[in-house]
Motif scaffolding. Sequence first.
Motif, mmCIF file in Angstrom:
data_model
loop_
_atom_site.group_PDB
_atom_site.id
_atom_site.type_symbol
_atom_site.label_atom_id
_atom_site.label_comp_id
_atom_site.label_asym_id
_atom_site.label_seq_id
_atom_site.Cartn_x
_atom_site.Cartn_y
_atom_site.Cartn_z
ATOM 1 N N ILE A 1 1.135 -5.673 -11.209
ATOM 2 C CA ILE A 1 1.033 -4.473 -10.550
ATOM 3 C C ILE A 1 0.718 -4.283 -9.163
ATOM 4 N N VAL A 2 0.660 -3.523 -8.500
ATOM 5 C CA VAL A 2 -0.163 -3.753 -7.380
ATOM 6 C C VAL A 2 -2.169 -3.059 -7.327
ATOM 7 N N THR A 3 -2.755 -4.197 -7.540
ATOM 8 C CA THR A 3 -4.225 -4.025 -7.148
ATOM 9 C C THR A 3 -4.595 -4.252 -5.933
ATOM 10 N N TRP A 4 -5.806 -4.023 -5.832
ATOM 11 C CA TRP A 4 -7.125 -3.866 -4.216
ATOM 12 C C TRP A 4 -7.679 -4.455 -4.525
ATOM 13 N N ASP A 5 -7.979 -5.618 -3.885
ATOM 14 C CA ASP A 5 -8.911 -6.831 -3.735
ATOM 15 C C ASP A 5 -9.938 -6.880 -2.473
ATOM 16 N N PRO A 6 -10.985 -5.773 -3.256
ATOM 17 C CA PRO A 6 -11.871 -5.670 -1.954
ATOM 18 C C PRO A 6 -13.225 -6.675 -1.042
ATOM 19 N N ASN A 7 -12.221 -7.885 -1.231
ATOM 20 C CA ASN A 7 -12.864 -9.130 -0.621
ATOM 21 C C ASN A 7 -11.652 -9.463 1.061
ATOM 22 N N ARG A 8 -10.929 -8.344 0.656
ATOM 23 C CA ARG A 8 -9.877 -9.021 1.420
ATOM 24 C C ARG A 8 -9.937 -7.647 2.731
ATOM 25 N N CYS A 9 -10.289 -6.687 1.711
ATOM 26 C CA CYS A 9 -9.922 -5.452 2.767
ATOM 27 C C CYS A 9 -10.534 -4.764 3.525
ATOM 28 N N ILE A 10 -10.295 -4.470 5.808
ATOM 29 C CA ILE A 10 -11.302 -4.174 6.336
ATOM 30 C C ILE A 10 -11.363 -2.872 6.523
ATOM 31 N N GLY A 11 -10.545 -2.276 6.077
ATOM 32 C CA GLY A 11 -10.656 -0.630 6.142
ATOM 33 C C GLY A 11 -9.547 -0.293 7.449
ATOM 34 N N CYS A 12 -8.210 -1.002 7.591
ATOM 35 C CA CYS A 12 -7.595 -0.428 8.490
ATOM 36 C C CYS A 12 -6.914 0.782 8.187
ATOM 37 N N ARG A 13 -6.512 0.831 6.887
ATOM 38 C CA ARG A 13 -5.506 2.068 6.425
ATOM 39 C C ARG A 13 -4.082 2.235 6.724
ATOM 40 N N TYR A 14 -3.627 1.025 7.141
ATOM 41 C CA TYR A 14 -2.269 0.700 7.627
ATOM 42 C C TYR A 14 -0.930 0.624 6.089
ATOM 43 N N CYS A 15 -2.188 0.826 4.936
ATOM 44 C CA CYS A 15 -1.244 1.005 3.772
ATOM 45 C C CYS A 15 -0.824 1.984 3.401
ATOM 46 N N LYS B 1 -14.196 -1.417 8.220
ATOM 47 C CA LYS B 1 -15.343 -2.143 7.677
ATOM 48 C C LYS B 1 -15.050 -3.734 8.675
ATOM 49 N N PRO B 2 -15.681 -3.146 9.634
ATOM 50 C CA PRO B 2 -14.885 -3.786 11.256
ATOM 51 C C PRO B 2 -16.522 -5.245 10.836
ATOM 52 N N TRP B 3 -17.353 -5.378 9.655
ATOM 53 C CA TRP B 3 -18.387 -6.883 9.944
ATOM 54 C C TRP B 3 -17.275 -7.232 8.892
ATOM 55 N N TYR B 4 -16.308 -7.362 8.501
ATOM 56 C CA TYR B 4 -15.263 -8.037 7.962
ATOM 57 C C TYR B 4 -14.139 -8.767 8.915
ATOM 58 N N ILE B 5 -13.961 -7.970 9.740
ATOM 59 C CA ILE B 5 -13.102 -8.513 10.903
ATOM 60 C C ILE B 5 -12.507 -10.012 10.783
ATOM 61 N N VAL C 1 -9.276 -16.258 9.943
ATOM 62 C CA VAL C 1 -10.155 -17.434 9.204
ATOM 63 C C VAL C 1 -8.903 -17.359 7.900
ATOM 64 N N SER C 2 -8.683 -16.744 6.994
ATOM 65 C CA SER C 2 -8.004 -16.727 6.206
ATOM 66 C C SER C 2 -6.468 -17.207 6.037
ATOM 67 N N VAL C 3 -6.667 -18.208 6.701
ATOM 68 C CA VAL C 3 -5.368 -18.298 6.912
ATOM 69 C C VAL C 3 -4.281 -18.711 5.724
ATOM 70 N N GLY C 4 -5.113 -19.075 5.019
ATOM 71 C CA GLY C 4 -3.985 -19.090 3.654
ATOM 72 C C GLY C 4 -3.696 -18.052 3.147
ATOM 73 N N LYS C 5 -4.164 -16.893 3.184
ATOM 74 C CA LYS C 5 -3.690 -15.462 2.912
ATOM 75 C C LYS C 5 -3.442 -14.464 3.723
ATOM 76 N N TRP C 6 -2.325 -15.561 4.518
ATOM 77 C CA TRP C 6 -2.598 -14.436 5.189
ATOM 78 C C TRP C 6 -0.578 -13.801 5.225
ATOM 79 N N ASN C 7 -0.407 -12.613 5.548
ATOM 80 C CA ASN C 7 0.480 -11.429 4.860
ATOM 81 C C ASN C 7 2.062 -11.729 6.326
ATOM 82 N N LEU C 8 2.463 -12.815 6.154
ATOM 83 C CA LEU C 8 3.591 -13.022 6.856
ATOM 84 C C LEU C 8 4.344 -11.481 7.354
#
Lengths: 294, 391
Positions: free
Chosen positions: A130-144, B113-117, B122-129
Amino acid sequence: MDRTRRSFLKGLAIAGTSAAAAAVPVVSEASQARHAPEDAVGMLYDTTRCIGCKACVVACHEANDLPPDNRTDALHDQPQALNDRTKNIIKLYKEEGRRSYMKQQCMHCIDPACAGACMIGALQKREHGIVTWDPNRCIGCRYCQVACPYSIPKFEWESTNPRIVKCELCNHRIKDGGIPACCEVCPREAVVYGKYTELLAEAKRRQAEHPGRYVDKIYGEHDGGGTQVLYLSHVPFEKLGLPTLGEKSVPSLNRTIQHGIYKGMIAPAALYAVMGGVMLRNRKKNRDEEGGDA
Amino acid sequence: MSGHKATPVGGPLLTRTTGTLLAITLVGAALAIWRFAVGLGPSTGLSDGYPWGIWIAFDVVTGTALACGGYAMALLVYIFNRGKYHGLVRPALLTSALGYSVAAIGIIIDVGKPWYIWRIPVSVGKWNLDSALLEVALCVMTYVIVLWIELSPAFLEKWGEKSGLARGLGAFMDKALIWFIALGMVLPTMHQSSLGSVIMLAGPRLHGLWHTGWLPFLFLVSCIAMGYAVVVMESTLSSRAFGRVREDRMLVSLSNVIAFVLLVFVAVRLIDLVVTGKTALLFGAGGLSALFWVEMALFLVPALMLLAGRGHLGIGTMFRAALMIVFGGAMYRFDAYLVAFNPGPGWAYFPSVPEIVITLGLVAMEILVFIVLVKSFPILSGTRPAAAATK
């Protein structure tokens, strides 16, 4: 002049060779198509069974705590399309006596473009594919939104702390042993939930059982690399608004090239070494010739 | 021979020009603050169909390519050993540092949400290569820093007059600079090509005349030509504005290389369309076919102009060729990210007034800081008496 041209050609040769060397081993690796995970679940929607009652639209709103979309007349909840308050919608296609309902929501691609786009994995294939969205990893770039060939992810344009909104196959209900709300309330089993492999078999069974009823294809079996939401239809799929994609997934080309260039970061590291080396040599040469003009 | 050494232009910082630029900058800044108060919906023309507008297509994608002067000059000067002509490198680096810094500000204004840039680096392990945009983000963040380091000798030279620490740092930088310059060549090679990969992922939504597996290559090649063209223009304009002696012998001597780069761009695009069987689109795609040919002309014509002028290339010709390259490259990027991007029926995009004014504010700020810095620090060379430059 002569020297410039020679070193220019040399530079080109180096760049070309390293690029080619990096790309060769990868093409074969990346051209392997992805498959649905073992525990993949999904949905099967059958246009011949849907009566357009929109019970699924209401149920989706409730199950996902979405505010009513009353922006049309400030009174009724009547979404016009998928949007920041609507993860699931029923539309009617009607033309020259032919008609069909159409259910839209995330397709839960086997190789999703949104997940390929997402920088630190806010959108990802998680449990059951399932493709899910994690609010803690999104910066709102909208590339998706740029990448999704089905135009599924929506953005909270009116919010100052915006989220991406899209169907997550009611993964919170599945976790508790439930099923997606739309499938639960459908009075005609026009949309059913199940294991991906079983849904595919069921779609083929229906096609075999009712020859001539359906278009001779299951949308999502191969389209765009395959999707975990499958469609059976009695009208051509493009009439339902489903895009005509090849059998390759949208991100596969990117992966081939991106991984080709950056495999093990060898090419960039080599480029760095070559650049530094050439400059070091040039500096030395210039100092020898001119007695040091840094 | 004109002076090889860079010197501050001098003169008053507040003039009518800089005052006007400051005013535009402040209006843009005020609107940018308002954008955060109301969200992107009310402040922009963006939508779920067109999630990226001019802030991305112009400020970031086109702006960073125009800011490739530092890259193109470093590449051409240091690798092809034209080290004798350092005079163009510092102003080119300054334009680049400013262009990339402005692009970074543009991204901050654009994302939800620029405050999360900060989570990205820093999220090296989470990088989507798989994500080309991640590559762009990391590279651009690093490159902004590298550019200011590359430019640091200009600041250290001036501060070194008073501070021993700055003098020591300057001596160290003199030795270490090569390795930053090398980094300053690798990073743009990576992220400028990746800007092509980014929009490649739009796949079926990007028109066939633009969508190709060669997008990364075409973006890279075009940014080198654009960087060169910007240096030509900037050198011409700043020699006029600040009364500096022009340094165009190197630019003339490099024109062959650039003509070659332009021809490669044209050839790869055309051959690719033929090989992939998309020739029908060349004339059959209406307005988009026309745009395609305008782009191609803006690459081909300057290439021929530069080649025809071999050996006796006039300043006027070079400036006109540069103008065309800049327009051609900008159009190519703008089209790939906006015009040739089609999210399906029912969607339309036109930038809102605040979007346009914020963009103008960013450009004004860039020019303003450029003027202030060349007046205060040794960046431009080819000095004439400072009195000539009080304008």
